[in-house]
Design a protein around this motif. Sequence first.
Motif, mmCIF file in Angstrom:
data_model
loop_
_atom_site.group_PDB
_atom_site.id
_atom_site.type_symbol
_atom_site.label_atom_id
_atom_site.label_comp_id
_atom_site.label_asym_id
_atom_site.label_seq_id
_atom_site.Cartn_x
_atom_site.Cartn_y
_atom_site.Cartn_z
ATOM 1 N N ALA A 115 1.099 -1.182 -0.369
ATOM 2 C CA ALA A 115 -0.191 0.279 0.413
ATOM 3 C C ALA A 115 1.139 1.347 -0.015
ATOM 4 C CB ALA A 115 -0.853 0.127 1.400
ATOM 5 N N PRO A 116 0.813 2.040 -0.503
ATOM 6 C CA PRO A 116 -0.918 2.478 -1.033
ATOM 7 C C PRO A 116 -1.363 2.243 -2.326
ATOM 8 C CG PRO A 116 0.268 4.842 -1.147
ATOM 9 C CD PRO A 116 1.273 3.587 -0.419
ATOM 10 N N LEU A 117 -0.466 1.589 -3.267
ATOM 11 C CA LEU A 117 -0.360 0.769 -4.759
ATOM 12 C C LEU A 117 -1.067 -0.114 -4.347
ATOM 13 C CD1 LEU A 117 3.061 2.428 -3.916
ATOM 14 C CD2 LEU A 117 3.382 0.890 -6.336
ATOM 15 N N THR A 118 -1.717 -0.308 -5.499
ATOM 16 C CA THR A 118 -2.808 -1.335 -5.982
ATOM 17 C C THR A 118 -2.182 -2.007 -7.257
ATOM 18 O OG1 THR A 118 -3.646 0.252 -7.191
ATOM 19 C CG2 THR A 118 -4.159 0.066 -5.071
ATOM 20 N N THR A 119 -3.097 -3.716 -7.073
ATOM 21 C CA THR A 119 -2.932 -4.184 -8.041
ATOM 22 C C THR A 119 -3.634 -4.433 -9.334
ATOM 23 O OG1 THR A 119 -1.799 -5.834 -5.912
ATOM 24 C CG2 THR A 119 -1.418 -6.832 -8.831
ATOM 25 N N HIS A 120 -3.057 -4.762 -10.276
ATOM 26 C CA HIS A 120 -4.392 -4.669 -11.476
ATOM 27 C C HIS A 120 -3.771 -5.611 -12.589
ATOM 28 C CE1 HIS A 120 -5.852 -1.161 -10.209
ATOM 29 N NE2 HIS A 120 -5.032 -0.568 -9.840
ATOM 30 N N GLY A 121 -4.138 -5.831 -13.320
ATOM 31 C CA GLY A 121 -4.377 -6.664 -14.690
ATOM 32 C C GLY A 121 -3.583 -9.086 -13.850
ATOM 33 N N CYS A 122 -3.705 -8.799 -12.803
ATOM 34 C CA CYS A 122 -2.733 -10.245 -12.368
ATOM 35 C C CYS A 122 -2.857 -11.258 -13.018
ATOM 36 C CB CYS A 122 -3.054 -10.330 -10.556
ATOM 37 S SG CYS A 122 -1.675 -11.178 -10.496
ATOM 38 N N GLN A 123 -2.276 -11.456 -13.243
ATOM 39 C CA GLN A 123 -2.175 -13.085 -14.346
ATOM 40 C C GLN A 123 -0.670 -13.988 -14.164
ATOM 41 O OE1 GLN A 123 -1.498 -12.691 -18.840
ATOM 42 N NE2 GLN A 123 -2.305 -10.760 -18.891
#
Lengths: 154, 115
Positions: free
Chosen positions: A50-58
């Motif tokens: 945090a504060p980063l967020t995860t996107h498009g985890c494959q």
Amino acid sequence: MPEPSDSRMEGAAIARPPELRITRVFDAPRQLVFEAWTKAEYLSRWFTPAPLTTHGCQLDFRPGGVFRLTMRTPDGVEFPMDARFTEIIPDERIVFAATVHGDLKILTTVTFAGTHDKTTLTVHQVYSHESDATRGANAGWTLTLNQLAAYLRG
Amino acid sequence: MTADHLTATFAALADPTRRAILTRLARGEANVTELARPFDMSQPAISKHLKVLERAGLISRGREAQSRPCRLSASRLKEATEWMERYRKFWEQSFDRLDDFLVDLKKEKSRAGTK
């Protein structure tokens, strides 16, 4: 002018390859800690600080499978990660390699040890490659990590 | 520190011979002949390693005629170490979140199990 004593002090740390080893003990059985790495849905919930967020985890959780995700800061700066699993031993070990622009390789080995309700998790990262980088090749992945580290520090 | 610097530093440190050379230079400057002595290697082979180290900014070499003594430049190495330490922080923070996540996962599992 550099002091000779400084050089000697640095020398003590020199004879190691560029690597990082981090260990943490978790109050959970080994199978559960291992499971946290096995699904994109799970990794999305903890991998990115945090504060980063995860996107498009494959996640294609098998040797040779992909491990990709993008970390995003609140103001929209993205840090992509693109790796491949090279070894998976259930409840014991996960190894994945990130290669960028065909030169710098970051090999990450995650080991799970322990019994009953305690698990010792170790992340060991080795930064390696030959030749290309010494010719001044592009190092996008290093830059990404560098920016990310600076962001986390800030 | 630029990305190219980092990559060159990591590449230079990836080789055990080059690490041994740096360790030797930490005790004081030395020329190629002196550096080649403990290794089962030719002077040209050692010179090649020294070029990599020099390009990575890990050593500097004197201009004096033939001997060109090598000396350690500690600052680039320090930068690389600091960079890795910052990356350590990434994992420490991930682990903090993993700790919390495992509590949730445990609950989810036991809820599913008692259904």
